[in-house]
Scaffold this motif. Sequence first.
Motif, PDB file in Angstrom:
ATOM      1  N   ALA A  58      28.656 -12.032  92.028  1.00 26.73           N
ATOM      2  CA  ALA A  58      28.402 -12.043  90.588  1.00 26.73           C
ATOM      3  C   ALA A  58      29.444 -11.227  89.835  1.00 26.73           C
ATOM      4  CB  ALA A  58      27.004 -11.505  90.308  1.00 26.73           C
ATOM      5  N   ILE A  59      29.849 -10.099  90.405  1.00 27.94           N
ATOM      6  CA  ILE A  59      30.846  -9.248  89.741  1.00 27.94           C
ATOM      7  C   ILE A  59      32.203  -9.920  89.690  1.00 27.94           C
ATOM      8  CG2 ILE A  59      32.124  -7.076  89.922  1.00 27.94           C
ATOM      9  CD1 ILE A  59      29.617  -5.796  91.082  1.00 27.94           C
ATOM     10  N   SER A  60      32.608 -10.527  90.817  1.00 31.44           N
ATOM     11  CA  SER A  60      33.969 -11.062  90.926  1.00 31.44           C
ATOM     12  C   SER A  60      34.079 -12.524  90.517  1.00 31.44           C
ATOM     13  CB  SER A  60      34.454 -10.908  92.369  1.00 31.44           C
ATOM     14  OG  SER A  60      33.642 -11.696  93.251  1.00 31.44           O
ATOM     15  N   GLY A  61      32.975 -13.258  90.655  1.00 30.59           N
ATOM     16  CA  GLY A  61      33.038 -14.680  90.358  1.00 30.59           C
ATOM     17  C   GLY A  61      33.584 -15.508  91.495  1.00 30.59           C
ATOM     18  N   ILE A  62      33.717 -14.928  92.681  1.00 28.32           N
ATOM     19  CA  ILE A  62      34.203 -15.681  93.839  1.00 28.32           C
ATOM     20  C   ILE A  62      33.135 -15.653  94.924  1.00 28.32           C
ATOM     21  CG2 ILE A  62      36.611 -15.190  93.321  1.00 28.32           C
ATOM     22  CD1 ILE A  62      36.617 -13.112  95.486  1.00 28.32           C
ATOM     23  N   PRO A  63      33.025 -16.736  95.694  1.00 33.48           N
ATOM     24  CA  PRO A  63      31.970 -16.827  96.718  1.00 33.48           C
ATOM     25  C   PRO A  63      32.339 -16.056  97.983  1.00 33.48           C
ATOM     26  CG  PRO A  63      33.276 -18.830  96.710  1.00 33.48           C
ATOM     27  CD  PRO A  63      33.830 -17.987  95.595  1.00 33.48           C
ATOM     28  N   TRP A 259      19.986   3.692  86.950  1.00 32.22           N
ATOM     29  CA  TRP A 259      19.769   2.481  87.747  1.00 32.22           C
ATOM     30  C   TRP A 259      20.201   1.258  86.945  1.00 32.22           C
ATOM     31  CZ3 TRP A 259      17.683   1.903  92.717  1.00 32.22           C
ATOM     32  CH2 TRP A 259      17.285   3.090  93.340  1.00 32.22           C
ATOM     33  N   HIS A 260      20.391   0.161  87.674  1.00 29.23           N
ATOM     34  CA  HIS A 260      20.722  -1.120  87.060  1.00 29.23           C
ATOM     35  C   HIS A 260      19.968  -2.207  87.826  1.00 29.23           C
ATOM     36  CE1 HIS A 260      23.577  -2.978  84.147  1.00 29.23           C
ATOM     37  NE2 HIS A 260      23.328  -4.064  84.854  1.00 29.23           N
ATOM     38  N   VAL A 261      19.692  -3.329  87.145  1.00 27.73           N
ATOM     39  CA  VAL A 261      18.946  -4.429  87.774  1.00 27.73           C
ATOM     40  C   VAL A 261      19.727  -5.728  87.594  1.00 27.73           C
ATOM     41  CG1 VAL A 261      16.716  -5.582  87.967  1.00 27.73           C
ATOM     42  CG2 VAL A 261      16.823  -3.239  87.083  1.00 27.73           C
ATOM     43  N   LEU A 262      19.830  -6.499  88.692  1.00 25.83           N
ATOM     44  CA  LEU A 262      20.457  -7.820  88.653  1.00 25.83           C
ATOM     45  C   LEU A 262      19.473  -8.863  89.156  1.00 25.83           C
ATOM     46  CD1 LEU A 262      24.115  -7.451  90.014  1.00 25.83           C
ATOM     47  CD2 LEU A 262      23.347  -7.522  87.645  1.00 25.83           C
ATOM     48  N   ARG A 263      19.557 -10.061  88.547  1.00 28.76           N
ATOM     49  CA  ARG A 263      18.786 -11.207  89.051  1.00 28.76           C
ATOM     50  C   ARG A 263      19.812 -12.234  89.503  1.00 28.76           C
ATOM     51  NH1 ARG A 263      17.822 -16.769  89.407  1.00 28.76           N
ATOM     52  NH2 ARG A 263      15.560 -17.179  89.443  1.00 28.76           N
ATOM     53  N   ASN A 264      20.034 -12.328  90.815  1.00 16.17           N
ATOM     54  CA  ASN A 264      21.051 -13.231  91.353  1.00 16.17           C
ATOM     55  C   ASN A 264      20.448 -14.590  91.712  1.00 16.17           C
ATOM     56  OD1 ASN A 264      23.285 -11.413  91.246  1.00 16.17           O
ATOM     57  ND2 ASN A 264      22.406 -10.318  93.006  1.00 16.17           N
ATOM     58  N   ARG A 265      21.323 -15.477  92.141  1.00 19.46           N
ATOM     59  CA  ARG A 265      20.867 -16.809  92.540  1.00 19.46           C
ATOM     60  C   ARG A 265      20.043 -16.710  93.826  1.00 19.46           C
ATOM     61  NH1 ARG A 265      26.619 -19.907  91.930  1.00 19.46           N
ATOM     62  NH2 ARG A 265      27.190 -18.138  93.251  1.00 19.46           N
ATOM     63  N   ARG A 270      21.584 -21.698  94.892  1.00 20.55           N
ATOM     64  CA  ARG A 270      22.805 -21.098  95.422  1.00 20.55           C
ATOM     65  C   ARG A 270      24.067 -21.873  95.052  1.00 20.55           C
ATOM     66  NH1 ARG A 270      20.152 -23.724  99.435  1.00 20.55           N
ATOM     67  NH2 ARG A 270      21.323 -25.097 100.859  1.00 20.55           N
ATOM     68  N   HIS A 271      23.910 -23.149  94.696  1.00 23.94           N
ATOM     69  CA  HIS A 271      25.081 -23.951  94.365  1.00 23.94           C
ATOM     70  C   HIS A 271      25.314 -24.066  92.862  1.00 23.94           C
ATOM     71  CE1 HIS A 271      25.513 -24.974  98.531  1.00 23.94           C
ATOM     72  NE2 HIS A 271      24.317 -25.582  98.591  1.00 23.94           N
ATOM     73  N   SER A 272      24.504 -23.396  92.068  1.00 22.77           N
ATOM     74  CA  SER A 272      24.684 -23.469  90.618  1.00 22.77           C
ATOM     75  C   SER A 272      25.935 -22.700  90.205  1.00 22.77           C
ATOM     76  CB  SER A 272      23.455 -22.895  89.914  1.00 22.77           C
ATOM     77  OG  SER A 272      23.307 -21.516  90.236  1.00 22.77           O
ATOM     78  N   THR A 273      26.440 -23.024  89.011  1.00 30.26           N
ATOM     79  CA  THR A 273      27.655 -22.368  88.527  1.00 30.26           C
ATOM     80  C   THR A 273      27.349 -20.933  88.113  1.00 30.26           C
ATOM     81  OG1 THR A 273      27.273 -23.071  86.254  1.00 30.26           O
ATOM     82  CG2 THR A 273      28.511 -24.584  87.690  1.00 30.26           C
ATOM     83  N   MET A 274      28.426 -20.147  87.949  1.00 29.79           N
ATOM     84  CA  MET A 274      28.260 -18.767  87.520  1.00 29.79           C
ATOM     85  C   MET A 274      27.700 -18.706  86.102  1.00 29.79           C
ATOM     86  SD  MET A 274      29.015 -17.018  90.128  1.00 29.79           S
ATOM     87  CE  MET A 274      28.903 -15.430  89.323  1.00 29.79           C
ATOM     88  N   GLU A 275      28.093 -19.670  85.250  1.00 32.26           N
ATOM     89  CA  GLU A 275      27.576 -19.693  83.886  1.00 32.26           C
ATOM     90  C   GLU A 275      26.066 -19.928  83.887  1.00 32.26           C
ATOM     91  OE1 GLU A 275      30.145 -21.315  84.972  1.00 32.26           O
ATOM     92  OE2 GLU A 275      31.838 -20.413  83.906  1.00 32.26           O
ATOM     93  N   ALA A 276      25.627 -20.889  84.722  1.00 34.35           N
ATOM     94  CA  ALA A 276      24.201 -21.166  84.820  1.00 34.35           C
ATOM     95  C   ALA A 276      23.452 -19.955  85.369  1.00 34.35           C
ATOM     96  CB  ALA A 276      23.961 -22.385  85.700  1.00 34.35           C
TER      97      ALA A 276
END
Length: 762
Positions: A58-63, A259-265, A270-276
């Motif tokens: 999510a940070i880098s935008g690369i898988p 603290w920080h919170v992320l909601r990842n795929r 898992r195959h959705s775009t980073m924008e989605a």
Amino acid sequence: MASNGAVSRLDSLQASEQLHLLDEIDKLRLQGISEFVFLPQLIVCGDQSSGKSSVLEAISGIPFPRKDNLCTRFATELILRKSRTSSTNVSIAPSRDRPEPEYKRLCGFTEKLENLDDLPALIDRAKIAMGVSDTGSAFSKDVLRVEVSGPLKPHLTIVDLPGLIHSENKQQSADDVKLVSQLVLSYMENPRTIILAVVSAMNDIANQIVLKRAKEVDRDGLRTLGLITKPDALPQGSESEMAFVNLAKNENVEFRLGWHVLRNRDYHTRHSTMEARDEVETEFFLRGTWSELRRDSVGISALRSRLSGVLFRQIKTELPSLIRDVQQEIGKAQTQLSALGESRSTPAEQQVFLLNLSQEFFQLCKASCDGVYDDRFFGDSLTEMGYVRRLRAVDIKDTADTQDEKEKRLRGELPEKISRKDALNRVRLRLTRSRGRELPGTFNPLLIGELFHEQAIPWRSLATEHLEQVWRATKVFLENVIKYLTDLRTYDALFRYWIDGILEEKLQRGRKTLDRLMADCDKHPITYNHYFIENLQRTVLGRREEEVSKRLKEFFGSRYSEDNDSVYQGTFSFKALLSALVLQTEADIDTHACIELLDRMEAYYKVALKIFVDEVAVQAVEDLISPLWDIFSPTAVATMDADLIEKIAAETPDSQEQRLQLKRKLSTLEKGMEILKRHVERGEATLGEPNAGETGTSSSGNGESESHSEIESATIPTPDSQLAVCDIGTTNAQDRACELPTTYQRASRLVRSPSYPVSDEY
């Protein structure tokens, strides 16, 4: 209120300096300087299956490849930079412990990635180059570098570490568990490291190893930022959800950075775009219990900005101490190299090395023997080390106490102390047993020699002990000199093949000198020294004075006083006084002879003792000390054959490897220092002078200065950082986490110069 132009210029200045600082630290890390000093860095660590890979993605935008059932056996450095064009490069930063051929080979591993889908295969090739595998038993000190640039990337560098393993299984052994823990802990222990501790909402907090490790190395939570993943996996409204919300508010496990919170795929998306992915995350944090959290503590956009700012401030804060550490390590490496001396692999280099060493040896020995202690080698005279290095000042006296003297006397090591009466009885016995043709009341002159020889018996042992003490002190001094000037291997060889033999010869020569001096003492006493007559007369007159004083006291009785100033008043007979003074009280003529014999022996003993002490000092002791510098002089080196020079001066393979490693270390540190100095010079030029006409401060309506721009919790502004500002007017625990320690405030002030007014809107 400040103009938007001022804010824009401030943002531009901060972004430029931030980029420059991050690039410089990356250069230092690439040089390998992190093997010798702690570098400011941001590491990502967490338990296996904590969602760490999704965070990096999510940070880098690369898988990034996910292999939760296998452990990564090296660290990955993710370098993100904002630029107009997008690119991805993968390279290896090899460890300085690598042999030179392997080091150069790994430095040559660099590939540009055209398609992000090819990243997993490229990482596999990098692992093969490093010689590690997912199922191996060894970890690599090499670092995989993934450099990603693009228009929407933040200025950020992160070090990703293998996930902490809870327990062994078929794919991961007990050794894997231990090795991963050691690798992660080695990064976390760096006092300049910011720890991004990733915890999964799917597991109870008490069961997550990463928090335990973070508390072990960062007890006060000053450099740890907690990150919660998978919040969507919690049942809405449940106690577990509320527990993690409270954790995110910094109310349970408290960290200074919060603290920080992320909601990842998840698996299904898992195959959705980073924008989605970003849209789904934004919607998630706008509803339910999670909407209670501040906007700058949730979501990937705020996290990028927050991490950039935290890392930037850490670098700014640690930069002065980092420079000091590098300078200290440079000094240590130079000292160690100096002790090894120049390279000496050829006979010519070995001889030059010994010539230089002998010249320094000559100077220190000469100074010590002459009593000139101005070289730093001699140190402080009040310390034991400083004292033994002052050879001329070393006092070799026998300071045995009374009890020791008694024990030595019983063993015959010290002469027995007797009264004069007992001494006269012994002389009488020798006199009566040695009578010849001498007249009554006289003695055989040879008896003086016999008595003297008897009294001089301890001289040999005392002189030998003194000589050996000086010899031992000399050897200790020489050991100190050679150890001070060169390495232990050369010191050992120089003593074994050269100095020990010469010192032994000097000791034997000193013993022979003592034998010759003692042989002179064994001869019949002969002296033409007037000191002998003076001693004899002084002894006779002293005893006569005592006798006269005694008879005067007997003659005058209580009227006599030995006080020189007393005056006698009365009458007496001079004839009677004369008779009393010349009265012969010694009727035994043998006793008279014994007294004279003992007087003459004692007078000669004093003369002979002074001569003997001087001769021992001049002929025996000085032969050890004065020409000491000749033991290992340039002239002595010139007489050595090639084989001997090689034995003494040739380097061992270990020494050669040590020299190579030290040169590498010194080169790395010096290059690093050049980078740091360039930044210091650039920073002074950039921030040293405010622009004219842009000074001033803005105030709120109540007259209080708006200082919150200097105490930001999140970041230096970037396109994604508009929400990353803490309002110090609030009081809950999450807000307190946004307040920075004094060092961060100072670093922030360096960047946000008072010369640039900040608008209320910002």
